[in-house]
Design an enzyme around this catalytic site. Structure first.
Site, PDB file in Angstrom:
ATOM      1  N   ASP A   1     -86.819  43.850-102.159  1.00 33.40           N
ATOM      2  CA  ASP A   1     -86.485  42.895-100.704  1.00 33.40           C
ATOM      3  C   ASP A   1     -86.984  44.110 -99.526  1.00 33.40           C
ATOM      4  O   ASP A   1     -87.536  44.963 -99.517  1.00 33.40           O
ATOM      5  CB  ASP A   1     -84.942  42.251-100.723  1.00 33.40           C
ATOM      6  CG  ASP A   1     -85.214  40.866-100.963  1.00 33.40           C
ATOM      7  OD1 ASP A   1     -86.625  40.915-100.672  1.00 33.40           O
ATOM      8  OD2 ASP A   1     -84.502  40.227-100.896  1.00 33.40           O
TER       9      ASP A   1
ATOM     10  N   TRP B   1     -92.453  39.035 -99.558  1.00 34.27           N
ATOM     11  CA  TRP B   1     -92.655  37.654 -99.524  1.00 34.27           C
ATOM     12  C   TRP B   1     -94.012  37.218 -99.073  1.00 34.27           C
ATOM     13  O   TRP B   1     -94.125  36.324 -97.732  1.00 34.27           O
ATOM     14  CB  TRP B   1     -91.719  37.315 -98.026  1.00 34.27           C
ATOM     15  CG  TRP B   1     -90.337  37.981 -98.089  1.00 34.27           C
ATOM     16  CD1 TRP B   1     -89.745  38.232 -99.336  1.00 34.27           C
ATOM     17  CD2 TRP B   1     -89.325  38.381 -96.749  1.00 34.27           C
ATOM     18  NE1 TRP B   1     -88.229  38.291 -99.041  1.00 34.27           N
ATOM     19  CE2 TRP B   1     -88.412  38.403 -98.039  1.00 34.27           C
ATOM     20  CE3 TRP B   1     -89.194  38.312 -95.827  1.00 34.27           C
ATOM     21  CZ2 TRP B   1     -87.272  39.158 -97.191  1.00 34.27           C
ATOM     22  CZ3 TRP B   1     -88.074  39.021 -95.320  1.00 34.27           C
ATOM     23  CH2 TRP B   1     -87.135  38.990 -95.618  1.00 34.27           C
TER      24      TRP B   1
ATOM     25  N   ASP C   1     -88.366  32.508-100.412  1.00 32.64           N
ATOM     26  CA  ASP C   1     -87.273  32.472-101.906  1.00 32.64           C
ATOM     27  C   ASP C   1     -87.641  30.934-102.302  1.00 32.64           C
ATOM     28  O   ASP C   1     -88.060  29.758-101.827  1.00 32.64           O
ATOM     29  CB  ASP C   1     -86.277  32.140-101.832  1.00 32.64           C
ATOM     30  CG  ASP C   1     -85.581  33.669-101.734  1.00 32.64           C
ATOM     31  OD1 ASP C   1     -86.133  34.563-102.160  1.00 32.64           O
ATOM     32  OD2 ASP C   1     -84.836  33.997-101.588  1.00 32.64           O
TER      33      ASP C   1
END
Ligand code: NAG
Ligand code: NAG
Length: 409
Positions: free
Chosen positions: A151, A200, A221
């Site tokens: 992440d 992302w 997300d």
């Protein structure tokens, strides 16, 4: 002068980031599996994860190819071990450690994934791996980990990106270097570990992701909404040429079973992830899926398109008829598989117009011959035969997707 330049380049590659291409022993095809986050958030433990693994078997998901049982954020203690500097699994959640759980998942013939972060902390505030890549990769290897979701939270200020990257290549951006460091650490492990860059959609990852990992997130997300589904299809389509073997635009984890998506929207969700060759990581409590939802996620023909061992490219938009309007996202897609040429049509708008395509407009189909149209959802041929010069029309339910294989007769 030349020697100085070489010296500088040498130093800068040591200081600024290692690199190693992703393993070719894993990650050729988009990952099929499940992840804890959309189902449980941080409220996870061994029992819930083992239940999902057992459901892979009992619900027939393993039989159709689902393989990865992935642990997301909130699995660790807040502090590393003060002596070894290793991340420590939360003993209340994982009484047998991650290794104990991984052994049980492997015994079912499945694979196991874990989560960390290219910053000082994970998004929920647990230890991140930036600066500890080597020890964390070695720990994951020892535990038997097969997949890492990495992440992008808690990035220290001195790692921020310049507005344009060195040499014009985002592979040399600070963002890419944070992910390259873990890629190099994983490559040094004996175990092949599939590597997901959860970045992302930042730093033009679609341009360099394949040099670093097996898949990369295209956005923030997912949510269980029609607007998320259409927007991520649009984003993915804009960079669809980046998807090939060992390299996948990741549209994020599935929402089937969550929220208030209609059955037609769930069909579109699954079909689009399948034909755009995104990883398909289920994200719900599997015991609550209806038989209709199970039928969607177990559709063998769509899974076969997604997992085709001979064709790595995704389906792409095509102009269905000479007068077809341009829509956002596109509604008509075609792509090749080992079986032949496919057409997928999404009904995205509130327009009452019937969906029509001219067969000869489908790339690769040619301008002569006759075709049967095979429905991938039902596994049956539609009645009738269509000449290449003919047009085919279908009524598509709101927000639904039809999926066809065109078979020459
Ligand atoms: C940011 O600072 C840390 C700690 O001083 C250092 O290790 C790291 O290399 C720096 N990052 C960059 C991109 O300069
Ligand atoms: C597609 O869905 C819309 C609602 O979003 C509906 O009004 C329309 O009739 C559908 N189109 C076709 C061709 O069925």
């Amino acid at each position: 002068m030349i020697a100085n330049t070489l010296l500088l380049l040498g130093i800068s590659s040591i200081v600024r980031g290692q690199s190693a291409p992703p393993s070719t022993l894993t990650g050729k095809l988009p990952a099929l599996g499940w992840n804890t986050w959309n189902a449980y958030g941080g409220n996870i433990n061994e029992a819930k994860i083992l239940a999902a693994a057992n459901q892979f078997v009992s619900l027939g998901l393993k039989d159709v190819g689902y393989q990865y049982v992935n642990i997301d954020d909130v699995w660790a203690n807040k502090a590393r071990d003060s002596k070894t500097n290793r991340i420590v699994p939360d003993p209340a959640k994982f009484p047998n450690g991650i290794k104990g759980l991984a052994d049980k998942i492997h015994a079912l013939g499945l694979k196991v994934g874990i989560y960390s972060d290219a910053g000082t902390n994970t998004c929920a505030g647990y230890p991140g791996s930036l600066g500890n890549e080597d020890i964390d990769a070695a720990t994951f290897n020892e535990w038997g980990i097969d997949y890492l979701k990495y992440d992008n939270c808690y990035v220290p200020g001195n790692w921020s990106d310049a507005s344009s990257p060195p040499g014009g290549d985002w592979y040399n951006s600070n963002s890419a270097i944070r992910f390259r460091r873990m890629g190099a650490a994983l490559a040094a492990q004996p175990r092949p570990i599939q590597y997901e860059l959860c970045i992302w959609g930042q730093a033009n990852v679609w341009d360099w992701g394949a040099r670093v990992g097996h898949s990369w997130r295209m956005s923030g997300d997912s949510s269980a909404t029609w607007s998320y589904i259409t927007s991520i299809i649009n984003t993915n389509v804009a960079h669809i040429s980046s998807t090939k073997f060992y390299a996948h635009n990741d549209m994020d984890m599935m929402e089937i079973g969550n929220g208030a998506l209609t059955l037609q929207e769930q069909r579109t969700h699954f079909a689009a992830w399948a034909f755009l060759k995104s990883p398909i990581l289920l994200g719900t409590d599997l015991s609550k899926l209806s038989s209709a939802q199970l039928a969607i996620i177990k559709n063998k023909e769509l899974l076969a398109f997604n997992q085709d061992p001979n064709v790595g490219t995704a389906a792409v938009p095509f102009k269905a008829t000479s007068s077809a309007p341009t829509t956002s996202p596109p509604e008509y897609y075609s792509g090749a598989s080992s079986k032949g040429t496919h057409v997928f049509i999404i009904n995205t708008s509130s327009s009452a117009a019937t969906k029509t395509f001219t067969l000869s407009n489908v790339p690769g189909l040619g301008t002569s011959g006759n075709y049967k149209i095979h429905d991938m959802w039902t596994g049956t041929d539609l009645s009738g035969t269509y000449a290449a010069t003919a047009s085919f029309s279908v009524n598509v339910a709101p927000h639904d997707t039809v999926a066809y294989l065109l078979k020459k007769v």
